[in-house]
Design an enzyme around this catalytic site. Structure first.
Site, PDB file in Angstrom:
ATOM      1  N   ASP A  45       3.484 -39.638   4.480  1.00 20.52           N
ATOM      2  CA  ASP A  45       4.805 -40.083   4.893  1.00 20.52           C
ATOM      3  C   ASP A  45       5.843 -39.074   4.434  1.00 20.52           C
ATOM      4  O   ASP A  45       5.884 -38.712   3.260  1.00 20.52           O
ATOM      5  CB  ASP A  45       5.060 -41.453   4.252  1.00 20.52           C
ATOM      6  CG  ASP A  45       6.440 -41.990   4.551  1.00 20.52           C
ATOM      7  OD1 ASP A  45       6.594 -42.639   5.581  1.00 20.52           O
ATOM      8  OD2 ASP A  45       7.358 -41.757   3.752  1.00 20.52           O
ATOM      9  N   ASP A  62       9.892 -38.540   4.468  1.00 24.09           N
ATOM     10  CA  ASP A  62      11.113 -39.305   4.693  1.00 24.09           C
ATOM     11  C   ASP A  62      12.328 -38.396   4.522  1.00 24.09           C
ATOM     12  O   ASP A  62      12.436 -37.697   3.514  1.00 24.09           O
ATOM     13  CB  ASP A  62      11.146 -40.455   3.669  1.00 24.09           C
ATOM     14  CG  ASP A  62      12.211 -41.478   4.009  1.00 24.09           C
ATOM     15  OD1 ASP A  62      13.329 -41.078   4.372  1.00 24.09           O
ATOM     16  OD2 ASP A  62      11.915 -42.682   3.903  1.00 24.09           O
ATOM     17  N   ASP A 105       5.441 -38.726   0.286  1.00 27.54           N
ATOM     18  CA  ASP A 105       5.540 -39.798  -0.697  1.00 27.54           C
ATOM     19  C   ASP A 105       4.113 -40.140  -1.134  1.00 27.54           C
ATOM     20  O   ASP A 105       3.357 -40.727  -0.358  1.00 27.54           O
ATOM     21  CB  ASP A 105       6.227 -41.002  -0.058  1.00 27.54           C
ATOM     22  CG  ASP A 105       6.339 -42.173  -1.018  1.00 27.54           C
ATOM     23  OD1 ASP A 105       5.644 -42.168  -2.062  1.00 27.54           O
ATOM     24  OD2 ASP A 105       7.113 -43.100  -0.719  1.00 27.54           O
TER      25      ASP A 105
END
Ligand SMILES: [Zn+2]
Ligand SMILES: [Zn+2]
Length: 411
Positions: free
Chosen positions: A121, A123, A317
Site C-alpha cells: 500500500d 499512500d 505501509d
C-alpha cells in the site's frame, strides 16, 4: 488506513478512524441520501467493473454502510448474490480479503487461512509532498470551517481539532507513480517477480495498491511478509554489505579487495551515490573515489547513504503488507472519500485517475459549495465559486465525498 480495514475494525468507527461522514447524520440528510442513490446507480449499471476472482466464496467481504456501520465476515456463494447485496444496501465502501479461507464467515482465528497475494500500500499522505500543502484543505471538527493551506488552529474558532481533506493533484499522482515504479523495480530485481505477476491499482483517492500474484509467496506468513516490507524499505541495511566498515577511530573505511557483486540494494546505492564498483571488486579506483567523497562530505558517509536509501526505498505501509487478515477496497468499487473507483492501472504512465477512475453520471445538479475551488475531472476543469453552482453529478459527488459541498433540493 483509509483503503483497507484491519481485523480489529469490526464495528463502525467509534475511534473515528474508519467512521463514515454520515454516521451521525439524520435519516433525511440530503447529502447522504443523494450520494447513496448515486452509488446505487453506479453499481446497477457498472457491476461488471467489480473485479472478482473465480473463488469468490472463499473470500471475506466487508462493507461500510452510509450510516457508518461496518459489516464484516460476510461471504457470497457467487457474483449474483454479491450484486444483489450491493444494490440492496448501496454501501459507501466495499472491502474484500486478499486471503482465501476455508470458512470466510468465521471469527478470525477460526477462518482456516489458505493463502494470500502479497499486497503493498502506497499512500499519498505518507509522501509529505510540498504541493499537498498548497492544495489540501483543513476541516475544523468543532465549527466545520474549511481552511486552505497548512494551519495549526482553526481561523474561525481557534480549535486545534482539525482534519486534513486531501485533494490530490496531478503532481501528487506523479509522485505516487514514482513510488510504485521503485517498488516494482525492487520486486523484479531482487526477488525475480515478473512484471506480469504485479498488478497496480489506483486506490480511488490518493494512493496505490500493488498486488503480487505469485504462487511462491502465496503462503508466506505474516512474519515473512513483514520481513519483505522491511527489505523493500531498506530498513536495517548494513553498511558492511557495501564493503565499508568503521575502524578503531570510528572512521568509515573501504574494505580493500573485497569481492562484492554489484546487485540489489548494493547496486542501487552505489549507482545513486555515484560510486560504481568495477568488476565486482573494491579496487584502488573505488578506494580513491571513496576517499575523495569522504573528504568532500566531512566523513558523513553514513548519513549520506541513509538519505540515499530513503530516496531509493519504496514508501509502503508495512502494516498493510504483513496483515494477512486485512480486507481491501474491492477493485471497481467506489471510494467514498472521493467518488472515484479503485481501478486497475494497465499502464501507469498513461493512467489518469481523474479521468479513468471517474464513472459517476454527467447530469447536471445544483450544489452549494463551501469555498472557492478548482476541480479537474473527466478531462474538464471546473472553477467552483462559493454558493450555488450547477455542476455534473460526478463533480457534485466528488465535492460531497470531500465534505466541501451540499446538494440542493432536486426537482
Ligand atoms: Zn473552528
Ligand atoms: Zn499535489
Amino acid at each position: 488506513m483509509s483503503d483497507t480495514l484491519s481485523f480489529d475494525s469490526n464495528n463502525s468507527g467509534k475511534n473515528g478512524k474508519h467512521g463514515s461522514k454520515y454516521q451521525n447524520a439524520e435519516p433525511d440528510d440530503k447529502n447522504k441520501n443523494w450520494l447513496e442513490g448515486i452509488f446505487r446507480k453506479y453499481y446497477f449499471y457498472h457491476y461488471s467493473q467489480l473485479e472478482l476472482g473465480e473463488l469468490i466464496n472463499e473470500h471475506e467481504f466487508g462493507f461500510r454502510l452510509f450510516d457508518g456501520k461496518i459489516r464484516r465476515h460476510l461471504a457470497f456463494n457467487d457474483k449474483k448474490e454479491l450484486y444483489a447485496y450491493i444494490i440492496k444496501f448501496s454501501p459507501s465502501d466495499i472491502f474484500y480479503s486478499s486471503s482465501r479461507y476455508q470458512s470466510p464467515t468465521a471469527e478470525i482465528d477460526q477462518k482456516g487461512w489458505i493463502g494470500s497475494d502479497l499486497i503493498f500500500d502506497i499512500d499519498g499522505k505518507d509522501l509529505h509532498l510540498e504541493c499537498a500543502q498548497s492544495h489540501n484543505l483543513v476541516l475544523c471538527k468543532d465549527c466545520s470551517f474549511i481552511s486552505k493551506g497548512i494551519i495549526s488552529k482553526c481561523v474561525g474558532c481557534n480549535s486545534t481539532r482539525l482534519q486534513i481533506i486531501d485533494i490530490p493533484c496531478a503532481r501528487c499522482i506523479k509522485s505516487l507513480n514514482v513510488e510504485v515504479k521503485k517498488l516494482v523495480e525492487i520486486l523484479d530485481d531482487d526477488f525475480g517477480i515478473d512484471s506480469e505477476c504485479i498488478f497496480v491499482y489506483f486506490s480511488g483517492n490518493n494512493g496505490y495498491h500493488v498486488h503480487v500474484v505469485d504462487k511462491n509467496f502465496y503462503n508466506a506468513s505474516a512474519k515473512k511478509r513483514n520481513a519483505f516490507a522491511q527489505y523493500l524499505m531498506g530498513k536495517g541495511y548494513l553498511i558492511e554489505s557495501l564493503g565499508i566498515r568503521r575502524n578503531n577511530e570510528g572512521v568509515l573505511i573501504p574494505m580493500s579487495n573485497k569481492i562484492l557483486y554489484n546487485q540489489g540494494w548494493r547496486r542501487r546505492i552505489f549507482d545513486s551515490i555515484h560510486l560504481p564498483i568495477q568488476n565486482h571488486k573494491i579496487d584502488d579506483k573505488f578506494v580513491k573515489k571513496y576517499n575523495r567523497m569522504q573528504d568532500a562530505n566531512n566523513n558523513n558517509i553514513q548519513d549520506i547513504i541513509n538519505t540515499h536509501i530513503l530516496d531509493l526505498s519504496a514508501k509502503i505501509d508495512p502494516n498493510v503488507t504483513m496483515d494477512i487478515h486485512r480486507i481491501f477496497r474491492l477493485s471497481g468499487s467506489i471510494n467514498s472519500k472521493s467518488g472515484l473507483i479503485k481501478a486497475f492501472c494497465k499502464d501507469l504512465d498513461s493512467f489518469n485517475p481523474f479521468v479513468d477512475a471517474c464513472f459517476i453520471g454527467d447530469s447536471n445538479v445544483e450544489i452549494e459549495s463551501k469555498l472557492n475551488i478548482k476541480i479537474s475531472l473527466k478531462g474538464k476543469q471546473f472553477s467552483i465559486k462559493p454558493g450555488k453552482n450547477t455542476l455534473p453529478e460526478y463533480v457534485a459527488a466528488y465535492m460531497i465525498c470531500k465534505g466541501i459541498g451540499d446538494i440542493q433540493n432536486q426537482t
